[in-house]
Enzyme design. Structure first.
Site, PDB file in Angstrom:
ATOM      1  N   HIS A 170      -3.591   5.859   3.377  1.00 12.13           N
ATOM      2  CA  HIS A 170      -4.514   4.586   3.052  1.00 12.13           C
ATOM      3  C   HIS A 170      -3.755   3.304   3.809  1.00 12.13           C
ATOM      4  O   HIS A 170      -4.571   2.532   3.898  1.00 12.13           O
ATOM      5  CB  HIS A 170      -4.595   4.580   1.429  1.00 12.13           C
ATOM      6  CG  HIS A 170      -5.659   3.706   0.929  1.00 12.13           C
ATOM      7  ND1 HIS A 170      -5.060   2.361   0.755  1.00 12.13           N
ATOM      8  CD2 HIS A 170      -6.683   3.544   0.700  1.00 12.13           C
ATOM      9  CE1 HIS A 170      -5.987   1.439   0.402  1.00 12.13           C
ATOM     10  NE2 HIS A 170      -7.205   2.482   0.279  1.00 12.13           N
ATOM     11  N   ASP A 227       0.859  -1.167   0.065  1.00 10.73           N
ATOM     12  CA  ASP A 227       0.044   0.153   0.103  1.00 10.73           C
ATOM     13  C   ASP A 227       0.859   1.271   0.019  1.00 10.73           C
ATOM     14  O   ASP A 227       1.645   1.141  -0.696  1.00 10.73           O
ATOM     15  CB  ASP A 227      -0.840   0.065   1.119  1.00 10.73           C
ATOM     16  CG  ASP A 227      -2.269   0.634   0.991  1.00 10.73           C
ATOM     17  OD1 ASP A 227      -2.510   1.863   0.756  1.00 10.73           O
ATOM     18  OD2 ASP A 227      -3.336  -0.108   0.930  1.00 10.73           O
ATOM     19  N   SER A 251     -11.115  -1.389  -0.532  1.00 10.26           N
ATOM     20  CA  SER A 251      -9.806  -1.330   0.213  1.00 10.26           C
ATOM     21  C   SER A 251     -10.172  -1.637   1.710  1.00 10.26           C
ATOM     22  O   SER A 251      -9.261  -2.253   2.122  1.00 10.26           O
ATOM     23  CB  SER A 251      -9.098   0.162   0.096  1.00 10.26           C
ATOM     24  OG  SER A 251      -8.489   0.201  -1.026  1.00 10.26           O
TER      25      SER A 251
END
Length: 596
Positions: free
Chosen positions: A241, A205, A403
């Site tokens: 994220h 990520d 996600s």
């Protein structure tokens, strides 16, 4: 041989009445087609999509490598700007070091080169002729494919303007998703034996924030480590994220801070962080593959990928297949397009594709649905950890996206596997599917929206405790990939589930699409819509030179007419000429209503 400049978008429209006897009204401009792939043909034929081998004739190699250039032209940029490709040697007698030698002898051909692993190299060239020159110096079997862009599949829901997560946090919260997937103390309590394995989980990520109060640092987890990329450090997350996804997997519990997670004890699992995306939340296929490779080299058993973009490549297929045979469980987000389009890497057969549900267990409106979706997990308004570089108060936020669903499955997989470390990846995968809650699926077993259902950690544990690893089928010892079709076709390999019920009868009119694409299948799209209403059916994202046959159920239009439109985004149609002979045929009630 170069392909001509694109014209305006080519499309052909057919209007037909959807009565028992159909009539056809044609509005013509040119010709083109597309359909949704069947599971049986996709993985067999898709390897031909955008694959250009050294053994191909120069004309084909030349035109095939237009790949990422003509889309740039349509965005108003120069068609011949730098082009990014992956060179794959899985089917050639060569390694990445051979490319370096060729590049040194052809200094003007390649502007940038990077080794992903011994079988994959990414290159950047300024024009297709440079790539052709490079391929001429490499062994037969070398494959060149577009190095697609990828990005995160999650977003911040809203600012937390009030409540416990703005400013001082007084107590630890259990996000609703953990209760749904059965990883709370009420599900995994002190009556269970201690796990005997310590599973390493890799999060590919935007990075990680070890200084966060609720995420393990090297003091809590001594072997915490990662892979740097894009000029950024793995332990710096300029986007947020990656830290959010990591928090769902392994935020620390019982510390009276923030949130807990699927694996709240940092002594019972470990993290490896692959910086697969930049601080802007984007990256390349090559960057993701490099991060995944480093994860497995570091000993990761579970790899979580909350990202996606681009199309199928045989390069990624080959890498994921090889890593799956090394006993690695690969998990990815299904995508947020609210369509049946395939997203990659989730839709590779050796990767578990995760759909998103809300706090009621219903499919999230944005979650992509197709026959490669395998399992579901919470992905709407998920609370987790965030870097607090800009505002110390913003340590926790709600985000949504597939996600957010992906790390729930990855976290559960690691937790369950830690109790049964002698099981293979395929056995753990199949047990997660077999024990999932399929109550919301259309047939009670598996469908394209939920896969086998919502992942359930305690149910998976109980199944393994009762039946052992064989609950997920026999051990395959290095050949797991041969038993990994993915999606609803991912069999239990020795387990069993209820007989598949007969297909639900079509309540409307059966529509059949036969499509054969030209070399540029990705340019083809189609839709069927009611003349007096909205879109009913659609298809896109096709491979080149591939045959598709798909049946659909078309609901009658209130006004009695529907319109079938087929488009070619480049403008040159699908038939006929040097780029292949494509064709299509549409039947309604077994009567032909459109063809070309």
């Amino acid at each position: 041989m170069q392909r001509g400049e694109p014209t305006s978008v080519t499309q052909k429209e057919f209007r037909f009445e959807i009565n028992i006897i159909t009539s056809l009204h044609i509005e013509q401009t040119s010709s083109k087609t597309t359909s949704h792939k069947t599971q049986a043909t996709r993985h067999k034929t898709q390897a031909r999509s955008m694959i250009f081998t050294k053994t191909a004739i120069k004309a084909f190699t030349f035109l095939a490598l237009v790949g990422s250039a003509h889309s740039a032209k349509q965005n108003g940029r120069n068609r011949t700007q730098t082009l990014k490709y992956l060179l794959s040697f899985y089917h050639a007698n060569a390694t990445s070091s051979d490319v370096n030698k060729v590049v040194l002898s052809q200094s003007n051909s390649v502007s940038r080169i990077r080794e992903v692993n011994e079988n994959i190299t990414s290159v950047v060239v300024s024009k297709r002729a440079d790539l052709e020159e490079l391929l001429d110096g490499l062994p037969n079997g070398t494959r060149a494919e577009v190095n697609y862009d990828v990005s995160v599949f999650g977003w911040k829901v809203k600012d937390q303007d009030s409540g416990s997560f703005r400013g001082r946090k007084l107590a630890e919260e259990t996000p609703y998703g953990l209760t749904m997937v059965e990883v709370t103390p009420d599900s995994f309590d002190a009556t269970l034996p201690l796990p005997t394995g310590n599973i390493k989980v890799c999060v590919v990520d935007t990075g990680y924030t070890p200084e966060h109060e609720d995420l393990p640092d090297t003091g809590d987890m001594p072997d915490l480590n990662g892979f740097d990329q894009y000029g950024d450090k793995w332990d710096k997350d300029g986007h947020g994220h990656g830290s959010h996804c990591a928090g769902t997997i392994g935020a620390m519990g019982k510390n009276n801070l923030g949130v807990t997670s699927c694996n709240p004890d940092p002594k019972k699992f470990s993290f490896y962080i692959g910086k697969g995306l930049s601080d802007q939340g984007s990256g390349s296929n090559a960057g993701v593959l490099a991060a995944v490779e480093k994860c497995v080299e570091a000993g990761a058993k579970v790899v979580s990928m909350s990202l996606g973009g681009g199309a199928y490549t045989s390069t990624a297929f080959d890498l994921f297949k090889s890593l799956y045979n090394k006993d690695t469980l690969l998990i990815a987000a299904a995508g947020n397009g609210a369509s049946s389009q395939y997203s990659y890497p989730a839709s590779y057969p050796h990767v578990m594709s995760v759909a998103a549900v809300n706090n009621q267990g219903d499919r999230a409106s944005f979650s992509q649905y197709n026959d490669q979706v395998e399992i579901a997990a919470p992905g709407v308004d998920v609370m987790s950890t965030l870097p607090n570089n800009k505002n110390p108060a913003d340590k926790y936020e709600e985000w949504s996206g597939t996600s957010m669903a992906c790390p729930h499955v990855a976290g559960v997989a690691a937790l369950v596997w830690s109790y049964f470390p002698n099981c293979e990846n395929g056995q753990i995968r199949n047990v997660l599917l077999k024990s999932a809650d399929g109550g919301n699926t259309s047939n009670g077993i598996c469908d394209e929206k939920y896969g086998f259902g919502i992942v359930k950690a305690r149910a998976a544990y109980d199944l393994l405790a009762a039946e052992g690893c064989e609950a997920g089928g026999p051990a395959r010892d290095g050949s797991q990939a041969d038993f990994s079709p993915g999606g609803c076709d991912q069999t239990m390999l020795g387990g069993s589930y209820p007989p598949t019920p007969s297909p639900t009868p079509c309540s409307g009119l059966p529509l059949t699409l036969h499509l054969e694409t030209d070399q540029w299948g990705g340019e083809t799209s189609w839709e069927v819509k009611h003349v007096d209403g909205g879109k009913q059916l659609q298809g896109n994202g096709y491979s080149g030179e591939t045959v598709y046959n798909k049946e659909y159920c078309l609901q009658p239009s209130p006004g009695g007419e529907c319109e079938f439109t087929i488009k070619d985004s480049y403008g040159d149609g699908i038939c006929c000429g040097q780029y292949g002979d494509g064709s299509y045929e549409v039947k309604l009630n077994d009567k032909q209503v459109a063809s070309g």
